[in-house]
Design an enzyme around this catalytic site. Structure first.
Site, short mmCIF file in Angstrom:
data_model
loop_
_atom_site.label_atom_id
_atom_site.label_comp_id
_atom_site.label_asym_id
_atom_site.label_seq_id
_atom_site.Cartn_x
_atom_site.Cartn_y
_atom_site.Cartn_z
N GLY A 238 67.76 92.04 44.60
CA GLY A 238 66.59 92.54 45.52
C GLY A 238 66.40 93.69 45.85
N GLU A 280 74.03 90.92 43.19
CA GLU A 280 73.42 90.80 41.77
C GLU A 280 72.04 91.81 41.64
OE1 GLU A 280 74.19 86.11 41.87
OE2 GLU A 280 72.22 86.92 42.25
N GLY A 282 69.50 94.00 39.78
CA GLY A 282 68.78 93.92 38.51
C GLY A 282 67.86 95.43 38.43
N ARG A 283 66.67 95.05 38.99
CA ARG A 283 65.71 96.24 39.09
C ARG A 283 66.44 97.34 39.33
NH1 ARG A 283 60.39 95.03 40.85
NH2 ARG A 283 61.31 93.12 41.72
N CYS A 355 42.04 91.20 26.11
CA CYS A 355 40.58 90.75 26.50
C CYS A 355 40.38 90.15 27.75
CB CYS A 355 40.35 89.45 25.35
SG CYS A 355 40.53 90.17 23.74
N1 LLP Z 1 69.88 87.24 41.83
C1 LLP Z 1 68.92 86.28 41.74
C2 LLP Z 1 69.31 85.01 42.23
C3 LLP Z 1 67.46 86.43 41.54
O1 LLP Z 1 66.53 85.41 41.59
C4 LLP Z 1 66.92 87.69 41.22
C5 LLP Z 1 65.58 87.86 40.81
C6 LLP Z 1 67.98 88.64 40.96
C7 LLP Z 1 69.39 88.33 41.33
C8 LLP Z 1 67.66 90.29 40.66
O2 LLP Z 1 66.73 90.77 41.62
P1 LLP Z 1 66.50 92.49 41.43
O3 LLP Z 1 67.57 92.99 42.08
O4 LLP Z 1 66.29 92.92 40.32
O5 LLP Z 1 65.26 92.34 42.61
N2 LLP Z 1 59.49 89.40 38.12
C9 LLP Z 1 59.38 90.14 39.41
C10 LLP Z 1 61.04 89.90 40.16
C11 LLP Z 1 61.58 88.62 40.03
C12 LLP Z 1 62.97 88.44 40.21
C13 LLP Z 1 63.58 87.23 40.38
N3 LLP Z 1 64.90 87.22 40.76
C14 LLP Z 1 59.24 91.67 39.55
O6 LLP Z 1 58.72 91.78 38.26
O7 LLP Z 1 58.99 92.21 40.34
#
Ligand code: LLP
Length: 428
Positions: A238, A280, A282-283, A355
């Protein structure tokens, strides 16, 4: 390399599009690796046992290899993401598996692959994972995903720690305690710790600190009432990134330091030993390292109330390769990439070719007034949740993803073709 065009990883964006077509996702490999190292170091310094890269942001075998070479594990949320990680050669024990509704087949593949952590998200799943582990003759380490009741300050759809939603088991109602009580009784499961993910695109440590304090409260209760020690605390992902100049996320080293300090303080106050941490992101690993290149197809001036003109700049992709603007009202930075322009900036809206009037890539942008069809635009920070959430709406084949490094390109995912799509249809 010619003068005046955007270059990434030493590659001129015009050359990349000439070779791989448009739209095109471009990942800067050195940047991904550098971010992975920075996150690993910062969180290890703060007491983490493991930092997992959240594959949902974007995964391919190349990306899985880069991040694991830099010392990260991989968090997968489906059998598909797991298959990519295993295919990349990531050792099972460095993989963690999520999902609020894992199928029995997914659980079995995870166990067969020696996945180091399965995150339990319901009572139903306790029985399923225990059965599968017992059939496989292994003891499976599991975490219990909890909801801590924190309202993360982010878009509702990407906030996950409030109670009225599908993820996790609630701490306040005692459901999380009950899950642990059931798990420790099952010989094919090992209770490895607690998991909490409060949401996504978070800019400061405040939400994590509240979450950590509540989970430590649960850990104290588990010790006092069940004699069960929580040896690992996974605080999820997150960590936010800057999409535009107005976004100001806390530096990772400071974020890690603050979270680590709170966990230490709360554990000392609760009189329990400090669990190892896990995270964890990701982004934050892949997002800023990726851009999307689009070719402009049409430019249409539209007069608004008061005589202001907005230029609708249509590109050759749209909501099928970036749904985030439509879904979360996300904002992006966009620039003219294929040449330098000295024209005045013009109020513009970058739109796709689908569209729907909501097919917007960048709602408000100031682009040079002399943009013409054939120009290339670059949208920044599209490495996360764009290609991974892409669709084939309007039968658009999904774009390629390439990586660039030291002036060389390589294919990360090839462009889908119309034949790929037509092959799904058995025809008449
Ligand atoms: N761990 C868990 C349990 C998660 O559900 C998520 C993201 C992450 C780690 C990674 O989160 P990050 O570090 O990437 O923020 N599609 C949305 C984001 C959804 C994230 C879902 N879970 C967007 O485009 O902003």
């Amino acid at each position: 390399m010619g003068y005046g065009a955007l270059a990434i990883g030493g590659v001129d964006c015009r050359d990349a599009v000439a070779e791989f077509g448009s739209p095109l996702f471009v990942l800067d490999e050195a940047d991904v690796r550098e971010r992975a190292r920075r996150y690993r170091d910062a969180y290890h310094e703060a007491g983490a046992r493991m930092v997992y890269y959240a594959a949902k942001a974007f995964i391919s075998t190349a990306v899985a290899r880069w991040v694991s070479e830099e010392g990260l594990g991989i968090d997968v949320a489906s059998g598909g993401e797991l298959a990519v990680a295993l295919r990349a050669g990531v050792p099972g024990e460095l993989i963690l598996m999520h999902g609020n509704n894992k199928s029995m087949a997914e659980i079995e593949v995870a166990i067969a692959g020696g996945v180091g952590r399965i995150v339990i998200d319901s009572f139903d799943e306790i029985v399923r994972v225990a059965d599968a582990a017992s059939r496989a003759g292994v003891v499976q380490p599991v975490l219990v995903r909890v909801t801590v009741g924190v309202e993360a300050h982010t878009h509702e759809f990407i906030a996950t720690a409030h109670e009225d939603q599908k993820f996790g088991l609630s701490i306040s109602s005692g459901v999380a305690d009950e899950a642990v009580r059931r798990i420790v009784k099952l010989p094919s499961l090992e209770f490895a710790g607690i998991h909490s993910h409060i949401g996504s695109q978070i800019f400061d440590a405040a939400g994590f600190e509240v979450a950590a304090a509540r989970v430590v409260g649960l850990a104290r209760r588990l010790m006092a009432e069940q004699g069960v020690e929580v040896s690992e605390l996974n605080l999820g992902g997150g960590m936010g990134i800057a999409y535009t100049e107005s976004d100001d996320p806390l530096d990772v080293a400071e974020m890690a330091r603050q979270i680590g300090a709170v966990v230490t303080r709360e554990c000392t106050a609760a009189g329990i030993s400090r669990p190892a941490l896990a995270f964890e992101p990701g982004r934050a690993i892949i997002g800023p390292a990726g851009i999307t290149l689009y070719e402009v197809g049409t430019v249409k001036p539209v007069e608004l109330d008061g005589g202001v003109v907005r230029s609708y700049v249509s590109v050759d992709g749209g909501m099928s390769d970036n749904i985030r603007t439509a879904l979360y009202d996300a904002d992006y930075t966009v620039v003219l990439a294929s040449r330098i322009s000295t024209a005045e900036p013009m109020l513009s809206r970058v739109v796709g070719k689908h569209c729907e009037s909501g097919d917007i890539v960048v709602r408000d942008a100031w682009l040079p007034a002399d943009i013409v069809p054939g120009d290339l635009l670059a949208v920044a920070a599209t490495g996360a949740y764009c290609r991974s959430m892409a669709s084939n709406y309007n039968y658009l084949p999904r774009p390629a993803v390439i990586s660039v490094r030291d002036g060389a390109c390589s294919t990360v995912l090839r462009r889908e073709t119309l034949d790929d799509l037509l092959a799904l249809d058995p025809g008449a």
